[in-house]
Design an enzyme around this catalytic site. Structure first.
Site, short mmCIF file in Angstrom:
data_model
loop_
_atom_site.label_atom_id
_atom_site.label_comp_id
_atom_site.label_asym_id
_atom_site.label_seq_id
_atom_site.Cartn_x
_atom_site.Cartn_y
_atom_site.Cartn_z
CE LYS A 27 13.76 49.69 44.48
NZ LYS A 27 12.47 50.35 44.61
CG LEU A 47 -3.97 45.60 35.63
CD1 LEU A 47 -2.44 45.79 34.65
CD2 LEU A 47 -5.28 45.54 34.69
CE LYS A 73 9.02 53.45 44.81
NZ LYS A 73 8.13 52.98 45.70
#
Length: 239
Positions: free
Chosen positions: A38, A217, A16
């Site tokens: 958040k 990645l 996320k």
């Protein structure tokens, strides 16, 4: 016109924050102002400035103009456990209304592109009666679904999409985030996800666009993640 979305995932560690930071970076490339929230975070670290959460800090770095940490993450809890348990241990009452108030203040800044990131998956409890998805519903935000691509992702993604729509919210787009080191039949799994999440299930709802596939990645910096994302569908979203 401002755009704001609630970011949820198929599970904890679905990617996320990686995706949210990448979306914010993609918006900044367009010259857009950005903001992020958040509302509740667990697994925070004690610092001279108070409890700090790595995910919230990652979002903070993508906000332009800059925002104070407490604006982004009003409830920071130290143990890396379920929010309702961490809050109970800290003597804090988590409710949808309590989290909605600071997030409304964030939205009132009217940044061009705002993301509010949830915790864990869609059904994470806040207390014995409420779950975090109630915040997205209270704020009436369209949802960006992050699918953590690993074994089991297809079922988790379909169930989460169905739950979001059953709760009366629109899924504005979804992102596949490859989190497993070696995912067997990756291409086939992605094709299946695109079929089931992107198909036109309801003429009134239309298709759910795939905003991108983020590969695993070595350095998932937001600018690099943004290379794999397309926010056009989000910018065209109508609330």
């Amino acid at each position: 016109m401002t755009r704001a979305f609630f970011v949820t995932g198929t599970d904890t560690d679905a990617g996320k924050t990686v995706v949210a930071a990448g979306l914010l970076a993609a918006a900044r490339r367009r010259g857009l102002s950005t903001a992020a929230g958040k509302p509740v975070a667990t697994g925070c670290t004690r610092t001279p400035h108070g409890l700090r959460n790595d995910d919230a800090l990652a979002l903070q770095r993508q906000c332009r103009p800059g925002l104070e940490y407490e604006t982004i993450n009003p409830v920071a809890l130290e143990p890396g456990i379920a929010p309702h348990i961490a809050a109970r241990e800290a003597g804090i009452e988590l409710t949808v209304d309590a989290l909605a108030a600071p997030m409304r203040m964030l939205l009132a800044r009217h940044a061009d592109f705002t993301l509010i990131e949830g915790a864990g998956g869609w059904r994470v409890p806040l207390n014995e009666h409420e779950s975090l998805y109630g915040l997205a519903r209270t704020l009436a935000l369209p949802v960006v679904l992050v699918v953590g691509v690993r074994l089991g992702a297809i079922s988790h993604a379909r169930l989460t999409l169905e739950a979001i729509e059953r709760d009366g919210l629109r899924v504005a787009g979804w992102v596949a985030c490859v989190i497993a080191g070696e995912t067997a039949r990756l291409a086939e799994n992605l094709a299946t996800l695109k079929h089931w999440l992107g198909r036109e299930r309801d003429p009134d709802r239309g298709r759910v666009p795939c905003l991108g596939v983020v590969p695993r990645l070595a350095d998932p910096a937001p600018e690099r993640v943004a290379d794999h994302l397309d926010i056009n569908a989000l910018m065209e979203e109508r609330r």
